[in-house]
Design an enzyme around this catalytic site. Structure first.
Site, PDB file in Angstrom:
ATOM      1  CE  LYS A   1      -1.823   2.902   2.862  1.00  0.00           C
ATOM      2  NZ  LYS A   1      -1.913   4.150   2.083  1.00  0.00           N
TER       3      LYS A   1
ATOM      4  CD  GLU B   1      13.626   0.203   8.650  1.00  0.00           C
ATOM      5  OE1 GLU B   1      14.144   1.153   9.283  1.00  0.00           O
ATOM      6  OE2 GLU B   1      14.224  -0.847   8.390  1.00  0.00           O
TER       7      GLU B   1
ATOM      8  CB  CYS C   1      13.042   8.473   8.291  1.00  0.00           C
ATOM      9  SG  CYS C   1      14.035   7.567   7.111  1.00  0.00           S
TER      10      CYS C   1
ATOM     11  CD  GLU D   1      10.193  12.144  11.814  1.00  0.00           C
ATOM     12  OE1 GLU D   1       9.074  11.656  12.048  1.00  0.00           O
ATOM     13  OE2 GLU D   1      11.054  11.569  11.148  1.00  0.00           O
TER      14      GLU D   1
HETATM   15  P1  TAP Z   1       2.345   7.697   8.349  1.00  0.00           P
HETATM   16  O1  TAP Z   1       1.286   8.676   8.534  1.00  0.00           O
HETATM   17  O2  TAP Z   1       2.699   6.795   9.470  1.00  0.00           O
HETATM   18  O3  TAP Z   1       1.952   6.850   7.067  1.00  0.00           O
HETATM   19  C1  TAP Z   1       2.755   5.823   6.545  1.00  0.00           C
HETATM   20  C2  TAP Z   1       1.871   4.859   5.764  1.00  0.00           C
HETATM   21  O4  TAP Z   1       0.975   4.204   6.666  1.00  0.00           O
HETATM   22  C3  TAP Z   1       1.001   5.545   4.730  1.00  0.00           C
HETATM   23  O5  TAP Z   1       0.861   4.684   3.629  1.00  0.00           O
HETATM   24  C4  TAP Z   1      -0.310   5.698   5.491  1.00  0.00           C
HETATM   25  O6  TAP Z   1      -1.409   5.859   4.656  1.00  0.00           O
HETATM   26  C5  TAP Z   1      -0.373   4.396   6.254  1.00  0.00           C
HETATM   27  N1  TAP Z   1      -1.207   4.416   7.443  1.00  0.00           N
HETATM   28  C6  TAP Z   1      -1.721   5.484   8.117  1.00  0.00           C
HETATM   29  N2  TAP Z   1      -2.420   5.066   9.189  1.00  0.00           N
HETATM   30  C7  TAP Z   1      -2.368   3.707   9.193  1.00  0.00           C
HETATM   31  C8  TAP Z   1      -2.873   2.697  10.058  1.00  0.00           C
HETATM   32  N3  TAP Z   1      -3.586   2.992  11.134  1.00  0.00           N
HETATM   33  N4  TAP Z   1      -2.616   1.401   9.783  1.00  0.00           N
HETATM   34  C9  TAP Z   1      -1.863   1.074   8.704  1.00  0.00           C
HETATM   35  N5  TAP Z   1      -1.345   1.987   7.842  1.00  0.00           N
HETATM   36  C10 TAP Z   1      -1.588   3.287   8.091  1.00  0.00           C
HETATM   37  O7  TAP Z   1       3.719   8.378   7.932  1.00  0.00           O
HETATM   38  P2  TAP Z   1       3.937   9.436   6.777  1.00  0.00           P
HETATM   39  O8  TAP Z   1       3.476  10.747   7.273  1.00  0.00           O
HETATM   40  O9  TAP Z   1       3.404   8.927   5.480  1.00  0.00           O
HETATM   41  O10 TAP Z   1       5.523   9.403   6.637  1.00  0.00           O
HETATM   42  C11 TAP Z   1       6.334  10.148   7.445  1.00  0.00           C
HETATM   43  C12 TAP Z   1       6.942   9.290   8.533  1.00  0.00           C
HETATM   44  O11 TAP Z   1       7.616   8.177   7.981  1.00  0.00           O
HETATM   45  C13 TAP Z   1       7.988  10.050   9.299  1.00  0.00           C
HETATM   46  O12 TAP Z   1       7.821   9.854  10.677  1.00  0.00           O
HETATM   47  C14 TAP Z   1       9.302   9.439   8.832  1.00  0.00           C
HETATM   48  O13 TAP Z   1      10.337   9.532   9.743  1.00  0.00           O
HETATM   49  C15 TAP Z   1       8.899   8.039   8.569  1.00  0.00           C
HETATM   50  N6  TAP Z   1       9.838   7.387   7.650  1.00  0.00           N
HETATM   51  C16 TAP Z   1      10.700   6.463   8.155  1.00  0.00           C
HETATM   52  C17 TAP Z   1      11.628   5.863   7.324  1.00  0.00           C
HETATM   53  C18 TAP Z   1      12.567   4.859   7.902  1.00  0.00           C
HETATM   54  S1  TAP Z   1      13.377   3.950   6.882  1.00  0.00           S
HETATM   55  N7  TAP Z   1      12.730   4.739   9.188  1.00  0.00           N
HETATM   56  C19 TAP Z   1      11.672   6.180   5.970  1.00  0.00           C
HETATM   57  C20 TAP Z   1      10.784   7.117   5.486  1.00  0.00           C
HETATM   58  C21 TAP Z   1       9.859   7.713   6.343  1.00  0.00           C
HETATM   59  P3  TAP Z   1      -1.821   7.336   4.191  1.00  0.00           P
HETATM   60  O14 TAP Z   1      -0.704   7.911   3.454  1.00  0.00           O
HETATM   61  O15 TAP Z   1      -2.951   7.111   3.317  1.00  0.00           O
HETATM   62  O16 TAP Z   1      -2.158   8.081   5.439  1.00  0.00           O
END
Ligand code: TAP
Length: 487
Positions: free
Chosen positions: A181, A255, A289, A386
């Protein structure tokens, strides 16, 4: 000195956008429960309509993945699986410009970054894991490690294609099938990747892509037909997923977020360190991240480093992400822009001093000027939370011991950077910093052969390298031929 550049926009003609995209299930595009729109964050232009997968669509995708796992992929010799992965890697290279332009349109990141970082690294991940597919018995997990089954993968919006590659390549190399997804705001390169799977003649059902929002991710995580969940995203959602998986027996790797310290000692070459600081926090608008979002500068060189940093920030070019001269692109969504704005306001309210680069912001789209905060204390929210945007919090230290104490004073532990010309100091720091990745005299360098992952609230499990294979293998499994990933 600031140079003026004539516009140098990359043409979007290479991308053929469809009006609407279906879900990729069982090797073909199908309908779903409803639709949503994906926009360009740089212009707010609607790019396409995308299908929202409901629970019944997730169910179809998991069934397709299970069938492909049992009938085709898990019983296929590793050397044959490797051929498909090599083929996918080569097609990514052949279609690199198309992928880069599409990524920049949907995500808002500068074309220079999608062209030179995201897409080449995505291809490199497939090449790297293609090489492992027939050598898993030599990876140190026993002579015949077994695949796990059907893997559910949920990824964020900051590196849409690259995060897909980090997830899909090792899963497939190890003999698993996947349901992935992508994030709601950046589904388009995953859907182009689905076309690449078709072009590579990947057996139907080995890769399934279900677009949607958090509810789609939730349905995937909760599905009883999934053997393992691999999640990259926020710590908040990661905790929720950990709770959901704890009672299900599913394997899990997380992650999550970070708040990395980038530590500059007084013997570091200032200009080189400043390039590393800029790359550490302004690369990909700080939507990284492992971004170096906390700068720790040794007190004796604070004035020099800050003056050079402000000078360099004054030369950053913010604007049209498709322009090849652009350094800083658009913030990915209005929601993320609001989150950045809220944390920046809290920094001002708590007494830190804000300075933003004097660059004009376009009228349409979502933008935030590169910003630094000085006079930051460890207790400020901008030093602890963050921000996930182009905002740097600057702190100082006097001794290496103080630098360690401040750097480790965070709930996260994903990455860190050290700038000094003393090798012994680098090793001393690296053995004390509690972070999964530590860069010395560089920052934000990635390689598929190098494991990446966090400590503490940054998650668990590793992606990349030999260690990353472990997440997709039943390393305690028997050496039975059926399901043996290295057959
Ligand atoms: P999230 O809001 O956590 O979303 C990540 C993914 O999870 C999206 O596809 C999101 O869908 C989905 N999601 C949301 N709620 C969910 C739930 N309850 N159950 C299952 N899936 C769910 O993060 P983001 O804002 O997209 O990304 C930013 C975060 O990612 C930051 O904290 C960053 O540090 C972290 N990140 C970490 C890494 C590594 S390698 N550690 C790499 C990149 C990013 P939607 O988009 O549709 O909401």
């Amino acid at each position: 000195m600031r140079f003026e550049y004539a516009p140098a926009p990359e043409s979007r003609a290479i991308v053929t956008l469809r009006d609407s995209y279906g879900l990729f299930i069982g090797g073909s595009f199908t309908g779903g429960s409803s639709v949503f729109k994906t926009i360009s964050p740089a212009s707010e232009e609607v790019l396409a309509e995308v299908t929202h997968a409901g629970p019944e669509d997730v169910d179809r995708a998991v069934a397709a993945a299970r069938q492909a796992y049992e009938r085709t992929w898990s019983v296929m010799p590793g050397r044959e699986r490797g051929k498909y992965l090599f083929r996918i890697a080569r097609i990514i290279q052949e279609r690199a410009r198309e992928l880069a332009v599409l990524e920049t349109l949907d995500n808002g990141k500068p074309i220079r970054e999608s062209r030179d970082v995201d897409v080449p690294l995505a291809a490199a991940h497939f090449f790297y894991h293609a090489g492992w597919a027939d050598k898993l018995g030599y990876a140190g997990f026993g002579p015949s490690p077994r695949s796990l089954g059907v893997v559910g993968q949920v990824i964020p919006w900051n590196f849409p294609l690259l995060m897909l590659a980090w997830k899909v390549a090792p899963a497939l190399a190890c003999g698993n099938t996947v349901v992935l997804k992508p994030a709601e705001t950046t589904p388009l390169t995953a859907l182009l990747f689905a076309e690449i799977c078709q072009q590579a003649d990947l057996p139907p059902g080995v890769v399934n892509i279900v677009t949607g929002d958090g509810a789609t991710g939730q349905a995937l995580v909760a599905h009883p037909g999934i053997d393992k969940i691999a999640f990259t995203g926020s710590t908040e959602v990661g905790k929720e997923i950990a709770r959901a998986c704890a009672v299900s027996g599913k394997r899990l790797t997380l992650e999550l977020g970070g708040k990395a310290a980038n530590v500059v000692f007084d013997d570091a070459p200032v200009d080189q360190a400043v390039e590393g600081i800029v790359n550490g926090i302004f690369f990909n608008q700080g939507h990284v991240c492992c971004a170096g979002s906390r700068l720790l500068v040794q007190e004796s060189v604070y004035d020099d480093v800050l003056a050079a940093l402000r000078r360099r920030m004054g030369t950053l070019r913010l604007g049209d992400p498709l322009d090849k001269n652009t350094d800083v692109g658009a913030i990915n969504s209005r929601a993320q822009l609001d989150k950045i704005g809220e944390l920046v306001s809290s920094g001002e309210a708590e007494g830190a001093a804000r300075w933003s680069a004097p660059c004009p912001l376009p009228d349409r789209g979502f933008w935030f000027a590169p910003t630094i905060f000085t006079e930051v204390s460890q207790a400020h929210r901008i030093a602890r939370e963050e921000i996930f945007g182009p905002v740097l919090s600057v702190l100082t230290f006097r001794t290496p011991a103080e630098a360690i104490e401040k750097a480790n004073n965070t709930p996260y532990g994903l990455s860190a950077g050290v700038w000094t010309e003393k090798g012994s100091l680098i090793l001393w720091m690296a053995s004390r910093l509690r972070a999964g990745v530590i860069w010395a005299n560089t920052f934000n360098r990635f390689d598929p052969a190098s494991p990446f992952g966090g400590y503490k609230e940054s998650g668990f499990g590793r992606e990349g390298g030999r260690h990353g294979l472990e997440a997709y293998l039943d390393v305690a499994g028997s050496a039975d031929a059926a399901g043996s990933a290295d057959a």
